[in-house]
Design a protein around this motif. Structure first.
Motif, PDB file in Angstrom:
ATOM      1  N   ALA A  39       0.840  -1.205   0.000  1.00  0.00           N
ATOM      2  CA  ALA A  39       0.000   0.000   0.000  1.00  0.00           C
ATOM      3  C   ALA A  39       0.876   1.256   0.000  1.00  0.00           C
ATOM      4  O   ALA A  39       0.560   2.240  -0.674  1.00  0.00           O
ATOM      5  CB  ALA A  39      -0.931  -0.002   1.209  1.00  0.00           C
ATOM      6  N   SER A  40       2.020   1.220   0.715  1.00  0.00           N
ATOM      7  CA  SER A  40       2.972   2.343   0.683  1.00  0.00           C
ATOM      8  C   SER A  40       3.462   2.572  -0.736  1.00  0.00           C
ATOM      9  O   SER A  40       3.576   3.714  -1.192  1.00  0.00           O
ATOM     10  CB  SER A  40       4.214   2.049   1.536  1.00  0.00           C
ATOM     11  OG  SER A  40       3.926   2.157   2.897  1.00  0.00           O
ATOM     12  N   ALA A  41       3.768   1.466  -1.437  1.00  0.00           N
ATOM     13  CA  ALA A  41       4.280   1.592  -2.803  1.00  0.00           C
ATOM     14  C   ALA A  41       3.204   2.147  -3.738  1.00  0.00           C
ATOM     15  O   ALA A  41       3.468   3.039  -4.543  1.00  0.00           O
ATOM     16  CB  ALA A  41       4.783   0.240  -3.301  1.00  0.00           C
ATOM     17  N   ALA A  42       1.977   1.654  -3.605  1.00  0.00           N
ATOM     18  CA  ALA A  42       0.900   2.091  -4.505  1.00  0.00           C
ATOM     19  C   ALA A  42       0.545   3.564  -4.270  1.00  0.00           C
ATOM     20  O   ALA A  42       0.512   4.371  -5.207  1.00  0.00           O
ATOM     21  CB  ALA A  42      -0.332   1.218  -4.304  1.00  0.00           C
ATOM     22  N   LEU A  43       0.306   3.928  -3.004  1.00  0.00           N
ATOM     23  CA  LEU A  43      -0.026   5.327  -2.712  1.00  0.00           C
ATOM     24  C   LEU A  43       1.208   6.203  -2.943  1.00  0.00           C
ATOM     25  O   LEU A  43       1.101   7.314  -3.471  1.00  0.00           O
ATOM     26  CB  LEU A  43      -0.533   5.476  -1.271  1.00  0.00           C
ATOM     27  CG  LEU A  43      -0.916   6.889  -0.832  1.00  0.00           C
ATOM     28  CD1 LEU A  43      -2.010   7.482  -1.728  1.00  0.00           C
ATOM     29  CD2 LEU A  43      -1.380   6.917   0.623  1.00  0.00           C
ATOM     30  N   GLY A  44       2.385   5.699  -2.578  1.00  0.00           N
ATOM     31  CA  GLY A  44       3.621   6.463  -2.738  1.00  0.00           C
ATOM     32  C   GLY A  44       3.916   6.796  -4.195  1.00  0.00           C
ATOM     33  O   GLY A  44       4.281   7.926  -4.515  1.00  0.00           O
ATOM     34  N   ARG A  45       3.757   5.817  -5.070  1.00  0.00           N
ATOM     35  CA  ARG A  45       3.988   6.100  -6.506  1.00  0.00           C
ATOM     36  C   ARG A  45       3.002   7.153  -6.998  1.00  0.00           C
ATOM     37  O   ARG A  45       3.365   8.046  -7.768  1.00  0.00           O
ATOM     38  CB  ARG A  45       3.814   4.812  -7.325  1.00  0.00           C
ATOM     39  CG  ARG A  45       4.934   3.807  -7.118  1.00  0.00           C
ATOM     40  CD  ARG A  45       4.683   2.546  -7.942  1.00  0.00           C
ATOM     41  NE  ARG A  45       5.542   1.453  -7.511  1.00  0.00           N
ATOM     42  CZ  ARG A  45       5.506   0.227  -8.025  1.00  0.00           C
ATOM     43  NH1 ARG A  45       4.655  -0.060  -8.991  1.00  0.00           N
ATOM     44  NH2 ARG A  45       6.320  -0.711  -7.590  1.00  0.00           N
ATOM     45  N   THR A  46       1.741   7.051  -6.538  1.00  0.00           N
ATOM     46  CA  THR A  46       0.724   8.003  -7.010  1.00  0.00           C
ATOM     47  C   THR A  46       0.986   9.404  -6.449  1.00  0.00           C
ATOM     48  O   THR A  46       0.884  10.400  -7.170  1.00  0.00           O
ATOM     49  CB  THR A  46      -0.690   7.515  -6.619  1.00  0.00           C
ATOM     50  OG1 THR A  46      -0.814   6.132  -6.966  1.00  0.00           O
ATOM     51  CG2 THR A  46      -1.758   8.299  -7.362  1.00  0.00           C
TER      52      THR A  46
END
Ligand SMILES: [Zn+2]
Length: 296
Positions: A39-46
């Motif tokens: 979830a950090s990676a998904a929200l972080g990339r966005t």
């Protein structure tokens, strides 16, 4: 490295580059929402691509909203971006974690899913709002945005986004870049860029190993010209007043129950997870205010 965003040109002005480091910003989001690694990676990339897109807005009062929903377990990713470099956003389910078995990499595409859309709405001041929608390619975010820029904004673009998460879940490094071909771009500029994309390490690794974005950029092209640099951060502009406004949208019976049964209430801001408490007296004052101003 500090969280920064730079804009630059290369290849005789035929190539435009946006690059940012967003490690601290993503770490703040992780702590606010207790994000699990994928979830950090998904929200972080966005959030990372959003900060670069915010800087593309022309007027300081403009704003853009990104909404991604691919039908995956993470639900919706919703992010707001502003021209001064601040962003805010959340995912429906922060407690999502998947890894690819073969590479051990965070499986953002599985968490997000690819049966759905990526939508960008720009709230403009001098013209009508602008909306662009594309079907998700993979749910891995970067290639979905590459498609968005190429199809919706008619600007051929390469997008790279990376979030490196440590074993204890904190963010080791994060950042991204967008490389766009300008109308005068020639074949050799395109070839040079394609070769660059093949030879470089993932952006999260580059950010971890370098002291500044300039150092990274100087290795990208031989004639890089930096146009501007600005700080970026995770910041929400919610406050007690905006939360009171949320209360007024509830049915009166619900508000009365908060007063008479619960003797107060707590509201959480979706965008930053900040909690606001209102006691019975504050709720009664709000009710009195609404009674006086209600239209009959
Ligand atoms: Zn907030």
């Amino acid at each position: 490295m500090k969280d920064t965003l730079i804009k630059a040109m290369a290849c005789d002005g035929h190539v435009r580059i946006y690059m940012c480091s967003s490690t601290h910003l993503i770490e703040e989001a992780r702590q606010r929402f207790d994000l699990w690694p994928t979830a950090s990676a998904a929200l972080g990339r966005t959030l990372t691509v959003a900060s670069m897109m915010g800087s593309m807005l022309k007027d300081e009062k403009e704003q853009l909203t990104i909404k991604i929903n691919g039908g995956g377990p993470i639900g919706t990713i919703l992010v707001d971006a502003y021209p001064d470099g601040h962003v805010r956003g959340f995912v429906s389910d922060p407690h999502v974690h998947y890894q690819y078995n073969d590479t051990g990499k965070l499986a953002v595409g599985i968490a997000v899913g690819c049966d759905g859309t990526l939508e960008v709405v720009k709230h403009m001041t001098k013209r009508d709002n602008w909306r662009g929608v594309v079907q998700l390619q993979s749910g891995e975010i970067a290639e979905d945005f590459a498609r968005y820029f190429t199809e919706s904004e008619q600007t051929p673009s390469a997008v790279s986004l990376g979030v490196l998460v440590d074993t204890d879940h904190h963010i080791l490094s994060a950042g991204g870049f967008i490389i766009q071909m300008m109308p005068g771009a020639e074949e050799e500029d395109i070839v040079k860029t394609e070769e660059l994309l093949k030879r470089i390490q993932p952006i999260s690794a580059l950010i971890k190993e370098h002291d500044s974005l300039q150092d990274i950029l100087m290795n990208f092209y031989d004639d890089v010209r930096i146009l501007s640099e600005q700080p970026i951060e995770f910041r929400c502009h919610c406050c007690e007043a905006t939360m009171k406004r949320v209360l007024t949208t509830l049915p009166k019976e619900e508000r009365m129950a908060m007063i008479e049964q619960d003797h107060g209430c707590e509201i959480t801001c979706n965008f930053c997870n900040e909690r606001y408490h209102f006691n019975e007296q504050q709720l009664r004052e709000l009710e009195d205010f609404l009674d006086v101003h209600a239209k009959h």
